[in-house]
Scaffold this active site. Structure first.
Site, short mmCIF file in Angstrom:
data_model
loop_
_atom_site.label_atom_id
_atom_site.label_comp_id
_atom_site.label_asym_id
_atom_site.label_seq_id
_atom_site.Cartn_x
_atom_site.Cartn_y
_atom_site.Cartn_z
N TYR A 94 0.82 -1.21 0.00
CA TYR A 94 0.00 0.00 0.00
C TYR A 94 0.85 1.27 0.00
CZ TYR A 94 -4.18 -2.81 1.05
OH TYR A 94 -5.21 -3.71 1.00
N LYS A 131 3.09 -15.03 2.96
CA LYS A 131 3.09 -15.72 1.66
C LYS A 131 4.56 -15.97 1.33
CE LYS A 131 0.88 -17.25 -2.00
NZ LYS A 131 0.03 -18.45 -1.96
N ASP A 157 -3.30 -17.93 1.83
CA ASP A 157 -4.40 -18.65 1.17
C ASP A 157 -4.99 -19.70 2.11
OD1 ASP A 157 -1.82 -19.58 0.86
OD2 ASP A 157 -2.17 -20.58 -1.05
N ASP A 166 -6.01 -6.50 5.64
CA ASP A 166 -7.18 -5.80 5.11
C ASP A 166 -8.23 -6.82 4.66
OD1 ASP A 166 -8.80 -3.89 4.03
OD2 ASP A 166 -7.43 -3.24 2.45
N ASP A 222 -11.84 -8.45 6.95
CA ASP A 222 -13.22 -8.36 6.44
C ASP A 222 -13.85 -9.75 6.38
OD1 ASP A 222 -13.14 -5.64 6.17
OD2 ASP A 222 -13.94 -5.65 4.12
#
Ligand code: NAD
Length: 359
Positions: free
Chosen positions: A135, A190, A222, A246, A250
């Protein structure tokens, strides 16, 4: 105690009004001052985070934030979009640790998209790093198109980047938070594909040596996404980077029934923080008086606990929210047969009424 109140856009104004009402009902001496932020500030002052709003946030002990954004600003240049206000506040206040508890209240297990037995008693904490990752990494941009046109550029790119101190400080936060809970941390990465996240894994493992009483495991993002819907209760604290956090937070939010129930806190090294619901400005329901204000009310409780040193007042709000749910009050997002459907304001009024009847 000075609180900067930044309602923002969409349902932001509606839900923050209820949280302010609840804070006022506590009879503590707060100074609360409001300022526009996001699209509202862009309309009023031509910038999503005007200097006066930033100064207010910097001078306050804590910031109570609603939500920003609306699809109508999608065509604006990136620096002027409402969401930039959050990034600007995070940066200028040094907010690096985002706490997102995902708690499934017993009264709401049916509202989850998972089977009740998978979510009953769920209580996990996602800690998302906020200042690094793809980001913010530089360089980023679009390669020049042959005719110089922005939209016609042949390729765009962002840079994923983490520094050692950024990973160390969030790892310390996660291990310390785990010590006060189930003493287990899952670091999500990851590392099998990304060098940045192999580094993340290495540094988290190094920091772990200082917390022998806390269990650490590592999981690829994942798999974490899958485990969150398969067996969410096996997690205690999840710590991860900005982008994975992020997305996973959610996902975890939906396990609890509604994103309208979930508070969040973003803290700096001095425990000064910005407190906001986990959801956005919900333009689809803005102005209808039906948004669930409880995520914001519970964010105000987190603010009392983390930044304003008022744990009893925080617990009073949390107990009042439980009591209101127990009494059957539900906004549309969590409503089911046999409960009482109420609007945003009625839900806020019910919390205030329960606060006043507490011993
Ligand atoms: P959103 O969280 O605003 O809404 C997603 C869905 O959840 C919608 O159907 C909405 O009606 C529902 N919802 C959200 N909060 C609710 C509440 N309190 N009560 C009942 N239902 C609720 O996400 P989105 O639709 O992807 O984004 C809308 C805007 O919000 C965009 O401009 C986005 O950039 C912005 N946004 C802002 C923040 C923030 O201010 N921190 C966070 C996320 C998205």
């Amino acid at each position: 105690m000075k609180i900067a109140v930044l309602p923002g856009d969409g349902i932001g104004t509606e839900i923050v009004a209820e949280a302010v009402k609840v804070l006022k009902a506590l009879d503590l001496s707060f100074e609360m001052e409001s300022a526009p932020v996001g699209g509202a500030a862009y309309e009023a002052a031509g910038h999503p985070l005007p200097e006066s709003t930033l100064k207010l946030a910097q001078s306050a002990d804590a910031v109570l934030f609603g939500a920003v954004g609306d699809w109508k600003y999608d065509k604006l240049e990136r620096a002027l979009r409402p969401e930039q206000a959050i990034l600007g506040l995070r940066k200028s206040l040094g907010l690096f640790a985002n706490f997102r508890p995902a708690i499934c209240y017993p009264q709401l297990t049916h509202a989850s998209s998972l089977k009740p037995e998978l979510v009953a008693g769920l209580d996990i904490l996602i800690i998302r790093e906020l200042t690094g990752d793809i980001y913010f990494g530089q360089p980023r941009g679009r390669r020049e198109s042959p005719d110089g046109a922005f939209a016609g550029a042949p390729e765009a790119f962002d840079t994923m980047r983490y520094s050692r101190p950024e990973i160390e400080r969030i790892a310390h936060v996660a291990f310390q938070a785990a010590r006060k809970r189930g003493k287990r941390v899952t670091s999500v990465d990851k590392a099998n594909v990304l060098e940045t996240f192999q580094f993340w894994k290495d540094v988290v493992t190094e920091v772990h040596a200082q917390y022998p009483d806390v269990e650490l495991d590592h999981m690829y993002v994942d798999n974490a996404a899958m485990q969150l819907v398969k067996a969410p209760k096996k997690f205690d604290v999840i710590v991860t980077g900005n982008m994975f956090g992020d997305i996973l937070s959610d996902e975890a939010a939906m396990l609890t029934g509604s994103i309208g129930m979930l508070p969040s806190a973003s803290l700096n090294a001095q425990n000064k923080g910005l407190y906001e619901p986990s959801h956005g400005s919900a333009p689809d329901i803005a102005g209808k008086g039906i948004a669930n204000p409880l995520a914001t009310v519970l964010s105000a409780a987190m603010m009392l606990r983390f930044s304003l040193n008022q744990p009893e007042a925080a617990a009073r709000i949390e107990a009042a929210v439980q009591a209101v749910l127990e009494a059957g009050y539900r906004t549309a997002d969590i409503h089911s047969d046999g409960t009482t459907k109420v609007g945003t304001k009625e839900m806020g009024d019910a919390v205030v009424a329960h606060l006043k009847t507490q011993g």
